[in-house]
Design an enzyme around this catalytic site. Structure first.
Site, PDB file in Angstrom:
ATOM      1  N   ARG A 213      40.074  36.848  43.730  1.00  0.00           N
ATOM      2  CA  ARG A 213      40.366  38.190  44.217  1.00  0.00           C
ATOM      3  C   ARG A 213      40.693  39.117  43.055  1.00  0.00           C
ATOM      4  O   ARG A 213      41.055  38.697  41.972  1.00  0.00           O
ATOM      5  CB  ARG A 213      41.530  38.148  45.200  1.00  0.00           C
ATOM      6  CG  ARG A 213      42.825  37.605  44.600  1.00  0.00           C
ATOM      7  CD  ARG A 213      43.930  37.778  45.594  1.00  0.00           C
ATOM      8  NE  ARG A 213      43.768  36.852  46.696  1.00  0.00           N
ATOM      9  CZ  ARG A 213      44.534  35.780  46.880  1.00  0.00           C
ATOM     10  NH1 ARG A 213      45.497  35.510  46.036  1.00  0.00           N
ATOM     11  NH2 ARG A 213      44.345  35.003  47.916  1.00  0.00           N
ATOM     12  N   THR A 214      40.557  40.396  43.323  1.00  0.00           N
ATOM     13  CA  THR A 214      40.860  41.404  42.308  1.00  0.00           C
ATOM     14  C   THR A 214      42.348  41.376  41.984  1.00  0.00           C
ATOM     15  O   THR A 214      43.193  41.491  42.873  1.00  0.00           O
ATOM     16  CB  THR A 214      40.489  42.805  42.825  1.00  0.00           C
ATOM     17  OG1 THR A 214      39.135  42.799  43.261  1.00  0.00           O
ATOM     18  CG2 THR A 214      40.677  43.828  41.735  1.00  0.00           C
ATOM     19  N   GLN A 215      42.666  41.185  40.733  1.00  0.00           N
ATOM     20  CA  GLN A 215      44.080  41.143  40.350  1.00  0.00           C
ATOM     21  C   GLN A 215      44.544  42.481  39.815  1.00  0.00           C
ATOM     22  O   GLN A 215      45.616  42.958  40.127  1.00  0.00           O
ATOM     23  CB  GLN A 215      44.274  40.098  39.249  1.00  0.00           C
ATOM     24  CG  GLN A 215      43.641  38.767  39.543  1.00  0.00           C
ATOM     25  CD  GLN A 215      44.510  37.920  40.436  1.00  0.00           C
ATOM     26  OE1 GLN A 215      45.405  38.426  41.113  1.00  0.00           O
ATOM     27  NE2 GLN A 215      44.247  36.631  40.454  1.00  0.00           N
TER      28      GLN A 215
ATOM     29  N   ASP B 140      41.511  41.141  48.472  1.00  0.00           N
ATOM     30  CA  ASP B 140      40.519  41.336  47.408  1.00  0.00           C
ATOM     31  C   ASP B 140      40.058  42.784  47.441  1.00  0.00           C
ATOM     32  O   ASP B 140      38.912  43.071  47.778  1.00  0.00           O
ATOM     33  CB  ASP B 140      39.344  40.386  47.640  1.00  0.00           C
ATOM     34  CG  ASP B 140      38.312  40.475  46.524  1.00  0.00           C
ATOM     35  OD1 ASP B 140      37.175  40.040  46.744  1.00  0.00           O
ATOM     36  OD2 ASP B 140      38.659  41.001  45.425  1.00  0.00           O
TER      37      ASP B 140
END
Lengths: 275, 277
Positions: A51-53, A155
């Site tokens: 997922r987008t951090q 995400d």
């Protein structure tokens, strides 16, 4: 609005939301290799998180206002890589279909992804070939559903979007954030624009601004952002959308004034200074 | 008619280039009780004959609200009609959820037609045995469409389907040119007159018919019995003799009879395959 300021800072440490809590449903099993697209469905949380951090290349504020004939939107052309202003010709205002204009701040690659989705949406809309077309309201809601859906999967598309347009004489201006918060208003802004531009707009925006008045107002806001937002660059575009169509200006710069008395001899009277 | 050899399967063509199963499906529509629709610039009215099987049972539901801006009247296999109405409602809700906007009628109709077409090209399916009159309002105005089991659809100013619909069509053909400018009440009146034509002299009361309206500023709604009866009384048509209609239960072939069309839809002769339209 805490989330908003983080993305424009371009912070790398820990990201804006502090994703220390993972999905409570599946305990991740850590392997040596980062498992990529081979796993899908229920098992996708296993292995390294996909997922987008945190964002990498980011755009800063976008401002949008309604005026007499339609919508005016402004955004600078900066793409920051953390605290470095890496790219200075990023177009952050784009046309969507016949009736809409989209401006984005946040992760530039996610914005490009969004443009791809919208491109497909508009393509299918045109393929019906039946005289109906998606207006700004519809596109705004489509974006809202998309952003909220990604947020629910932990995400997100790391953007704050401004969507404006005119259809059948109706002006529409809306905003969507990376967590799916959405609303419509006479003037909207993303990121630092919310803190620095909107107060100006609250005072000075009025119904039926002329084009010149609108541009002047936007430039006032952008100048303010240029002085105070570290990720702002002095190269901006202003876009206008009316019933007749869309125009995005050529990039240009704002005049700034630095001859304030306090800047002339900034260390006067300070301990250890020469004066 | 020697069409028995090629009519077992919907996926079998006849040598004359016809799909008989599809044509038989359209026969089913003609067997259902009449449904009519007419539109003006701002309103669309649907009306249908609603006879119950016996005095003990309730009336079949033939008009369905699909969304605030769309409604449908069916003729033929009502079970198929119910299932298709559910599909239409689902599509409208999904579109509204994603776009916060009403689904344009033309798009819903195309989706419906594509769904019907699938059943004409699968060996394990059969065509839907129901004709749908879709009435709706969207940005481009008021619309009335007819969806056929064959997967064809047409837009109409006014149309009638089901048994004895020819009588209604004749009436509508006489009057349709004025419909665009009609008021809501005039449109309903014409709908009731058209229904009366299909009743062949039987008394027109609100117990045998159902009327529904959708228009600018008016969400699709089915008028209640009391209102309809009041309208019937007001128009003083319940006691009047209707013009006699020679052809009682004979339909001169599906879409023939030239109900007013906006585009295409030329009148066909008896033996021409209706799908050719």
């Amino acid at each position: 609005m805490v989330v908003e300021s983080h993305e424009t800072d371009g912070e790398f440490a820990g990201g804006g939301l502090g994703h220390t809590s993972r999905s409570p449903i599946v305990t991740p099993v850590f392997t040596d290799m980062v498992s990529s697209q081979t796993e899908s469905g229920l098992l996708s949380s296993e292995g390294e998180s996909q997922r987008t951090q945190y964002p990498y290349v980011t755009g800063t504020s976008v401002i949008g206002i309604k005026y007499k004939d339609g919508i005016l939107m402004a955004a600078d052309m900066g793409g920051s890589y953390g605290s470095t202003i890496r790219y200075k010709s990023v177009e952050r205002l784009k046309q969507v279909g016949k009736h809409s204009l989209l401006g984005a701040s946040g992760e530039i690659s996610d914005f490009q992804e969004i443009l791809r989705y919208l491109d497909e949406l508009i393509l299918h809309d045109n393929m019906w070939d039946d005289g109906n077309s998606l207006g700004p309201k519809e596109v705004h809601n489509y974006l809202t559903r998309m952003m909220y859906n990604r947020r629910n999967k932990f995400d997100p598309l790391w953007n704050s979007l401004v969507l404006g347009g005119v259809k059948n004489g109706h002006k529409y201006l809306g905003s969507v954030s990376m967590i799916g918060v959405h609303f419509e208003d006479n003037h909207v802004a993303t990121g630092f624009g919310n803190h620095l531009a909107r107060p100006i707009l609250r005072e000075e925006w009025k119904e039926d601004l002329s084009f010149e008045e609108g541009v002047k107002l936007l430039e006032k806001c952008m100048r303010n952002l240029l002085y105070r937002d570290r990720s702002a660059v002095n190269k901006l575009q202003i876009a206008k959308i009316t019933e007749d169509g869309l125009t995005i200006s050529q990039p240009y710069s704002l005049k700034t004034f630095w001859n304030f008395g306090a800047f002339q001899n900034p260390t006067v009277g300070a301990e250890g200074s020469c004066c | 008619m020697f069409r028995n050899q090629y009519d077992t399967d919907v996926t079998t063509w006849s040598p004359a280039g016809r799909l008989f199963q599809v044509e038989y499906a359209m026969e089913a529509v003609k067997q259902g009780s009449a449904a009519i629709g007419l539109r003006s610039k701002t309103h669309v009215v649907l009306a249908c004959v609603n006879k119950s099987n016996s005095e003990l049972s309730s009336h079949q539901r033939k008009i369905f609200k699909v969304d605030d801006h769309i409604g449908v009247a069916i003729a033929g296999l009502t079970a198929d009609g119910r299932v298709l109405s559910r599909y239409m409602r689902s599509e409208c809700i999904n579109y509204g959820y994603t776009y916060e906007s009403p689904l344009p009628v033309g798009r819903l109709v195309v989706q419906l037609a594509d769904k019907a077409q699938v059943c004409t090209q699968r060996s394990w399916k059969r065509p839907y045995g129901v004709g749908l009159l879709v009435a709706g309002l969207d940005e481009s105005g008021a619309h009335l469409y007819y969806n056929c089991p064959s997967g064809n659809y047409f837009e109409y100013q006014a149309f009638a389907i089901g048994s004895r619909s020819q009588a209604a069509k004749t009436y509508l053909e006489r009057k349709f040119e004025n419909f665009t400018g009609s008021s809501r009440d005039e449109l309903i009146k014409d709908a009731l007159f058209a229904i009366r034509e299909t009743l062949q002299g039987e008394k027109l009361t609100s117990t045998v018919c159902t009327v529904a309206v959708v228009g600018v500023g008016e969400a699709f709604n089915i008028l209640d019995q009391a209102t309809v009866q009041a309208l019937i009384n007001e128009f003083e048509i319940s006691g009047e003799e209707g013009p006699t209609n020679e052809s009682v239960a004979e339909e001169a072939g599906g879409e023939s009879g030239g109900a007013a069309t906006e585009e295409g839809g030329a009148a066909t002769e008896q033996e021409t395959a209706p799908m050719d339209i």
